[in-house]
Motif scaffolding. Structure first.
Motif, PDB file in Angstrom:
ATOM      1  N   VAL A  42      16.467  -6.058 -24.001  1.00  0.00           N
ATOM      2  CA  VAL A  42      16.836  -4.730 -23.503  1.00  0.00           C
ATOM      3  C   VAL A  42      17.943  -4.894 -22.465  1.00  0.00           C
ATOM      4  N   PRO A  43      19.088  -4.242 -22.668  1.00  0.00           N
ATOM      5  CA  PRO A  43      20.193  -4.387 -21.714  1.00  0.00           C
ATOM      6  C   PRO A  43      19.790  -3.968 -20.304  1.00  0.00           C
ATOM      7  N   ARG A  44      20.201  -4.774 -19.322  1.00  0.00           N
ATOM      8  CA  ARG A  44      19.864  -4.475 -17.930  1.00  0.00           C
ATOM      9  C   ARG A  44      21.018  -3.734 -17.268  1.00  0.00           C
ATOM     10  N   PRO A  45      20.697  -2.841 -16.341  1.00  0.00           N
ATOM     11  CA  PRO A  45      21.779  -2.183 -15.587  1.00  0.00           C
ATOM     12  C   PRO A  45      22.575  -3.219 -14.803  1.00  0.00           C
ATOM     13  N   LEU A  46      23.880  -2.960 -14.642  1.00  0.00           N
ATOM     14  CA  LEU A  46      24.745  -3.905 -13.928  1.00  0.00           C
ATOM     15  C   LEU A  46      24.232  -4.187 -12.529  1.00  0.00           C
ATOM     16  N   ALA A  47      23.693  -3.148 -11.899  1.00  0.00           N
ATOM     17  CA  ALA A  47      23.226  -3.309 -10.524  1.00  0.00           C
ATOM     18  C   ALA A  47      22.150  -4.396 -10.449  1.00  0.00           C
ATOM     19  N   ASP A  48      21.314  -4.475 -11.479  1.00  0.00           N
ATOM     20  CA  ASP A  48      20.254  -5.476 -11.476  1.00  0.00           C
ATOM     21  C   ASP A  48      20.795  -6.873 -11.748  1.00  0.00           C
ATOM     22  N   SER A  49      21.827  -6.949 -12.585  1.00  0.00           N
ATOM     23  CA  SER A  49      22.292  -8.272 -13.001  1.00  0.00           C
ATOM     24  C   SER A  49      23.364  -8.821 -12.068  1.00  0.00           C
ATOM     25  N   GLY A  50      23.900  -7.963 -11.177  1.00  0.00           N
ATOM     26  CA  GLY A  50      24.903  -8.435 -10.223  1.00  0.00           C
ATOM     27  C   GLY A  50      26.316  -8.456 -10.785  1.00  0.00           C
ATOM     28  N   HIS A  51      26.496  -7.963 -12.011  1.00  0.00           N
ATOM     29  CA  HIS A  51      27.858  -7.895 -12.571  1.00  0.00           C
ATOM     30  C   HIS A  51      28.605  -6.696 -11.989  1.00  0.00           C
ATOM     31  N   THR A  52      29.911  -6.788 -11.983  1.00  0.00           N
ATOM     32  CA  THR A  52      30.712  -5.614 -11.622  1.00  0.00           C
ATOM     33  C   THR A  52      31.664  -5.325 -12.767  1.00  0.00           C
ATOM     34  N   VAL A  53      31.935  -4.030 -12.974  1.00  0.00           N
ATOM     35  CA  VAL A  53      32.800  -3.632 -14.085  1.00  0.00           C
ATOM     36  C   VAL A  53      33.851  -2.681 -13.547  1.00  0.00           C
ATOM     37  N   SER A  54      35.061  -2.778 -14.086  1.00  0.00           N
ATOM     38  CA  SER A  54      36.064  -1.774 -13.743  1.00  0.00           C
ATOM     39  C   SER A  54      36.860  -1.439 -14.994  1.00  0.00           C
TER      40      SER A  54
END
Lengths: 773, 193
Positions: free
Chosen positions: A192-204
C-alpha cells in the motif's frame, strides 16, 4: 516475495495462491465466504472476510480484510478503474466498532492487446485491508462485522459481483492475534503506497506554463528526493498510476533519471475553480531490488479557460455577410438589448462626442501622413491670398464630409440588408484594403514626382505642382477619413455606436459631426486670422519634405499589407504586393504620357489603364482565411485565448475574473495598447496573481458574434476592453480606449475581490468597484 | 516472443494513454459514414443542423442491459424535440453482427439505428472506451459533451442526474453545457484485436 512479484517473474500458478492456500483459516465461518459473478453457471470471484484476531479487547484495534480470489484472466478494479470498469466498493456494517478507510495495494495495469484501453486493478488474489477499532463499550460477547462488497469482475466481458460477508469476533479481556492472517495482511499492506510525509520523501512539480489551459495538453517536470536528500531508486514499467483528478485527463509520468520524471497530461475542457493537484501512486525500485510504494500529491497549476470550452468553437471560416444576416439581428434600435450606460447619450451629446472624437482622430498615428501632406500644402498656400486657403480648407473638409456621408450611406445600406457592421468594417474587406494601398502608393509616387495630379499635363516630373487643385485637397480629405477609421479614438466609439443603433438621420448627423471634427485643424487655420502665418516659410526644403512624406505613405502601406496578411494570408499579401508593383508601373506610364501630347499621350494612358485593369483582374482575388495564428507579442499575450462567450461563462463560473480585449490587426489603437500596456510585466503579473482568464476577440475579419458584443455595450468598433467579475458577471466594466497599466491592474484586482463570498471574495467591494450599469 | 515484443513496445518507462485521436469537447467531431443494422448508411454530415447523440453500446454488457431494462436511453430521447435531435447507437464490439443488432433492437423496441462498427474504426476515432459511452454533437458538428449517460454507475440512485439530457437541453437552448466531460463508466468496448 509476494504473489504479485512472482507473477511478474512469469511463474504460473502464483506462489501467492499457494501462500494463501497454505494458511488454514480452519475457523473461517461459512457466512464470511461467498462467491459471485456467475459466468455460465460458474462463479468468477470468491470473497472472504478475514480478521487478524481471534478475540478482541474493547478499545483495541485490529485489522479486517476482504480477500478476493479470481479465476485466471479475471480482474477487479482499483479505486481509479482507469478507462472503464468500476471501483471495487466495500460497505461496512460494524455495530460496536468503527472501520477506517480501505488500504489499496499498488494495482496492476491491464491493457487491451491494441493498447487502446488501460485499466487498473487486481487479478489472482487481492486483499483490501482496513483498521477496525472495537469500541470501549463493546462488551456483549461478540462483535459483528459485515461487509457488503460490490465489484465489477472482468475478463473480456464483465460481470457485476455482489458479496455479502459477515462474521463475529469474540470480545474478551485481551486481544489474541492470529499470526498467520496477520502475516498475510502485513504482506498486502506492504504494497500500500505510503504518504510522502511518512516516508520522508519530498516532491516538487514545475510545469512549463503558469496555468493549465482547459482542453489543452500540458507538460512539466516532477522531482522526487529521498529522505534526507537521498537518491531515489530507478523505476520499471507502469510505475505511476494517477488517481482521478478533477479537470485533468491522461496524467502520466515518464522516468528521465533517478527521481526525475517528465509530467504529461491534458486539461479537461471544463475549468475547475480550484487548481488541480497531481495525485497518484508511485512504485520505486525494480523486481530485482524490491519495491517501495509512495502516495504522491503536489499542486499542478490554476486552470484557465480556453476557446470552445463547452461552447461554440472558434469560427473555422469567417461568416460571409449572408451568414451574418442569418445569424445576427440587424443592429437596429431594438437590437441593442442591454446597452451599457454610454448608449444612453442623447443626440446632442452624441454629436458633441462625434465632433471631439473626430478632432482627436487628428492625433492618431493613422492620419499622420495625410495631415503632414496637408500641412505641407498649406505652408505653400499661406503665401497666397487667404481666400485660396479657405477654398482648399473647404475642399478638404468637403472631401472628408462627403466620404463620411458615403460611409454612413454604406452603414445604412448594409444595415438595411440586415447585417451588422461596425466602425472600421471596411478594413475587413480585402478589396478595400487593396484599394487603399493602391491609392497610397500612387500618392507616394506622386510625391516622388513620378507623375502629376490634375489637368496640368505639361508640368514636368519633379516640378512643383503649382496648381495643387481643389480636387487634390478633396482627395486628401477622402484619404484622411479612410486612414482614420482604424483608429477609433476615445469618445468616438460611443458616438459611432450610438449612431449605428439609431435612425438614418442620426447616422448622417453623427458622421457629419465626425467629419467636421476631423477637418477642424485646417478649418481653424482658415478661421483664425494670423494662425496660418505661423506656419514655416516655404522654400527648397519643401520639395525634400514632400519626398520624405512619400516614404511615410509607403510605410503606411506596409501596415496595410500586414493587415491583408491577417485577412487573406501570405498568398493575399503576395497578390497585393504584385498589384502594387503594377500600380507603380501604371503611374510611371501615366507620368510618361503626361510629358507627351496628342495620340501618343492617349495611347500611353490607355496602356496604363489596360495594365491597371489587367493586373487588378489577375491579382485581386483574395481568399479569406480562417483565423490565422497571428503571433501575439508579449508575455501577457501568450496567456490569451480566443474569445468565446461560453468559455467566458465557464471561467466566471470557476470564480476567475475575465479580461476581454476586443481588437483587430488594422486597429492601431488596439495594437498600441497591446504592446505598451497589456504586454507589460505588471499587467501579466496582475493577470497571473488574480487568475484572470484573458480573452482576445479578434475582429480583423468579419465576426458577427463580436459585432453583436460590441453593439451590446454601445460600441461600434474596436478597441473595447471588458472586465468581468465572477461576483457580478452581469455587470461588466468597460475600460477606456486608451489603457494604462494601472487602469488594467486595478480593474482586474477589483474584479477578483468582487468574487462571490463562497469563493472567498467579499460582496461589499463589488458595489464600490463595479458601477451598476 | 510476441509478448516480449509487446512489452518492449509498451516501453518499460512509458505510462499514459496511447495517443489516439479522440472526439474532443469543443472541437469538430470526427466525421464518419457507417451502415446501420439494416444496411442504411449514416454520415455525420447528413445530420448537420441537428444535435446528434452517439451512444456506444453492447447488448452483452451488464451496464447496457441495466439501462435498457429501465429504458434510460429511450426515455432520454423522448424528452427531446425529434426534429432537432438525432440518436445513433454504435456497436463497436468485434464479434457483433447486423443480425444481432437487429434482433436486439426488435427485442428492446427502440427506434434509433445501431451503427455497425465491428472494425472499431469509428469507436477508436472517437476514443470510445466504455459501453455506454455518450457523445453530444451540436448543430455545427462540434462535440459538446463526452462521457457517462448519468451520475449513477451502480444503478442504485433513485433519481440519477442524466448528463446527456442536461447537455442536449443546454446545446438546444444555446447555453453552456455545465459539465462537458464526465468519466464514462461501464464495460470496456470489446474492440477487434
Amino acid at each position: 516475495m509476494t504473489h504479485r512479484q512472482s507473477k511478474r517473474l512469469g511463474r504460473v500458478g502464483g506462489i501467492g495462491l499457494l501462500l494463501l492456500a497454505a494458511v488454514a483459516w480452519a475457523d473461517l465461518p461459512a457466512s464470511a465466504v461467498a462467491t459471485s459473478a456467475p459466468d455460465q453457471g460458474k462463479p468468477r470471484v470468491e470473497g472472504a472476510l478475514l480478521v487478524d484476531v481471534t478475540q478482541v479487547k474493547p478499545g483495541d484495534t485490529f485489522r479486517a480484510g476482504v480477500r478476493f480470489r479470481l479465476d485466471p484472466g479475471w480482474h477487479i478494479y482499483w479505486k481509479n478503474p482507469g478507462d472503464s470498469g468500476l471501483e471495487t466498493e466495500v460497505a461496512w456494517d460494524t455495530p460496536g466498532s468503527t472501520v477506517g478507510p480501505l488500504k489499496w495495494p499498488f494495482p496492476d495495469t491491464f491493457r487491451t492487446s491494441d493498447g487502446f484501453i488501460t485499466t487498473y486493478g487486481y487479478d489472482d488474489v487481492a486483499i483490501l485491508v482496513a483498521d477496525v477499532k472495537a469500541s470501549e463499550g463493546a462488551t456483549a460477547g461478540a462483535l459483528t462485522l459485515s461487509a457488503a462488497v460490490e465489484a465489477l469482475v472482468c475478463e473480456v466481458h464483465c460481470i457485476p459481483a455482489e458479496l455479502m460477508l459477515t462474521r463475529s469476533i469474540p470480545v474478551g479481556p485481551e486481544t489474541l492475534r492470529d499470526a498467520e492472517t496477520a502475516a498475510v495482511f502485513d504482506a498486502e499492506v506492504a504494497k500500500v503506497p505510503r504518504p510522502l510525509a511518512d516516508s520522508g520523501h519530498t516532491v516538487s512539480v514545475a510545469l512549463d506554463a503558469p496555468n493549465l489551459t482547459a482542453g489543452q495538453a500540458f507538460t512539466g517536470a516532477l522531482t522526487l528526493t529521498g529522505p534526507g536528500g537521498a537518491a531515489v531508486p530507478a523505476v520499471e514499467g507502469d510505475f505511476f498510476i494517477a488517481e482521478r483528478i478533477p479537470g485533468v485527463a491522461n496524467l502520466g509520468l515518464t522516468a528521465e533519471g533517478p527521481g526525475r520524471f517528465k509530467v504529461k497530461g491534458k486539461a479537461e475542457p471544463d475549468v475547475q475553480a480550484t487548481a488541480p493537484r497531481l495525485t497518484g501512486v508511485l512504485r520505486l525500485g525494480t523486481a530485482a531490488t524490491g519495491y517501495q510504494y509512495l502516495e504522491v500529491t503536489a499542486p499542478l497549476a490554476p486552470m484557465v479557460a480556453a476557446v470552445g470550452a463547452a461552447g461554440t468553437p472558434a469560427v473555422v471560416k469567417p461568416p460571409s455577410v449572408k451568414d451574418s444576416i442569418a445569424a445576427v439581428k440587424p443592429v437596429g434600435t431594438a437590437a441593442v438589448a442591454a446597452p451599457a450606460q454610454e448608449s444612453s447619450v442623447g443626440l446632442g451629446l452624441a454629436l458633441v462626442f462625434a465632433f471631439f472624437g473626430g478632432a482627436l482622430l487628428n492625433l492618431m498615428p493613422c492620419v499622420f501622413p495625410v495631415l503632414a501632406l496637408k500641412a505641407y500644402g498649406f505652408t505653400r498656400m499661406v503665401q497666397q491670398e487667404q481666400g485660396r486657403v479657405a477654398a482648399h480648407a473647404g475642399a478638404y473638409a468637403g472631401g472628408i464630409i462627403a466620404t463620411m456621408l458615403l460611409l454612413a450611406g454604406g452603414v445604412l445600406a448594409v444595415r438595411a440588408g440586415g447585417a451588422s457592421v461596425g466602425w472600421g468594417f471596411q478594413f475587413q474587406e480585402p478589396l478595400f484594403v487593396a484599394g487603399v494601398c493602391a491609392v497610397l502608393v500612387a500618392f507616394a509616387l506622386n510625391l516622388f514626382g513620378v507623375f502629376n495630379v490634375g489637368l496640368d499635363g505639361t508640368a514636368l516630373a519633379g516640378k512643383v505642382d503649382q496648381s495643387h487643385g481643389l480636387m487634390h485637397s478633396a482627395g486628401e480629405g477622402v484619404l484622411a477619413v479612410v486612414l482614420a477609421t482604424p483608429c477609433s479614438a476615445p469618445l468616438l466609439g460611443t458616438a459611432v455606436g450610438f449612431a449605428f443603433a439609431a435612425g438614418p438621420a442620426t447616422v448622417l448627423a453623427v458622421f457629419t459631426a465626425l467629419g467636421l471634427g476631423l477637418a477642424l485643424p485646417f478649418c481653424l487655420l482658415v478661421l483664425v486670422p494670423g494662425l496660418a502665418k505661423k506656419l514655416p516659410k516655404p522654400g527648397a526644403w519643401m520639395e525634400r519634405f514632400k519626398q520624405v512624406l512619400g516614404f511615410a505613405l509607403l510605410a503606411t502601406t506596409v501596415w496595410l499589407v500586414w493587415v491583408m496578411g491577417g485577412l487573406a494570408g501570405v498568398d493575399g499579401m503576395a497578390r497585393l504586393l504584385a498589384f502594387l508593383v503594377a500600380v507603380g508601373l501604371v503611374t510611371w506610364l501615366y507620368g510618361q504620357g503626361q510629358a507627351q501630347d496628342g495620340v501618343r499621350k492617349l495611347a500611353t494612358v490607355a496602356v496604363a489603364a489596360g495594365v491597371l485593369v489587367a493586373s487588378g483582374l489577375l491579382t485581386l482575388r483574395f481568399e479569406e482565411q480562417g483565423p490565422s495564428a497571428v503571433a501575439r507579442t508579449g508575455s501577457t499575450m501568450a496567456l490569451a485565448q480566443p474569445w468565446d462567450d461560453a468559455a467566458v461563462q465557464t471561467a466566471l463560473a470557476a470564480g476567475q475574473p475575465v479580461f476581454i480585449d476586443f481588437t483587430a490587426d488594422w486597429c492601431l489603437t488596439c495594437k498600441f495598447n497591446e504592446r505598451t500596456v497589456l504586454s507589460t510585466d505588471e499587467v501579466r503579473d496582475a493577470f497571473i496573481q488574480h487568475r484572470v482568464a484573458f480573452f482576445v476577440a479578434d475582429w480583423t475579419r468579419r465576426d458577427a458574434r463580436i459585432t453583436a458584443k460590441l453593439a451590446e455595450h454601445g460600441r461600434a468598433g474596436v478597441p473595447m476592453y471588458l472586465v468581468l467579475s465572477p461576483g457580478a458577471p452581469d455587470k461588466p466594466e468597460v475600460l477606456s480606449e486608451l489603457l494604462t497599466t494601472g487602469l488594467v491592474s486595478d480593474a482586474v484586482k477589483r474584479a477578483a475581490e468582487c468574487a462571490p463570498s463562497k469563493l472567498g471574495g467579499s460582496n461589499v467591494l463589488c458595489a464600490a468597484g463595479f458601477p451598476s450599469h | 516472443m510476441k509478448h516480449v515484443v509487446t512489452a518492449l513496445a509498451l516501453g518499460t518507462l512509458f505510462v499514459g494513454a496511447p495517443a489516439f485521436a479522440d472526439a474532443e469537447v469543443g472541437k469538430p467531431a470526427p466525421s464518419f459514414t457507417v451502415k446501420d443494422e439494416s444496411g442504411k448508411e449514416h454520415s455525420l454530415a447528413q445530420y448537420k443542423g441537428r444535435v446528434v447523440v452517439l451512444e456506444w453500446t453492447n447488448p452483452e454488457c451488464p451496464f447496457v442491459q441495466r439501462h435498457y431494462k429501465s429504458d434510460t436511453m429511450v426515455t432520454t430521447l423522448k424528452g427531446f424535440d425529434a426534429k432537432k435531435v438525432v440518436w445513433l447507437a454504435v456497436d463497436s464490439t468485434a464479434h457483433n453482427t447486423p443480425e444481432k443488432s437487429a434482433a436486439w433492437k426488435k427485442e428492446e423496441g427502440f427506434p434509433y439505428p445501431v451503427l455497425q462498427d465491428a472494425s472499431g474504426t469509428l469507436g477508436k476515432s472517437y476514443g470510445a472506451k466504455t459501453t455506454p459511452h455518450m457523445y453530444v454533437i451540436d448543430e455545427k458538428g462540434v462535440v459538446r459533451y463526452a462521457g457517462a449517460i448519468d451520475d449513477d454507475p451502480r444503478g442504485k440512485n433513485a433519481k440519477p442526474s442524466n448528463h446527456v439530457k442536461t447537455a442536449v437541453d443546454a446545446v438546444i437552448g444555446g447555453q453552456t453545457v455545465p459539465a462537458s466531460t464526465t468519466t464514462p463508466y461501464g464495460c470496456t468496448v470489446k474492440y477487434k484485436t
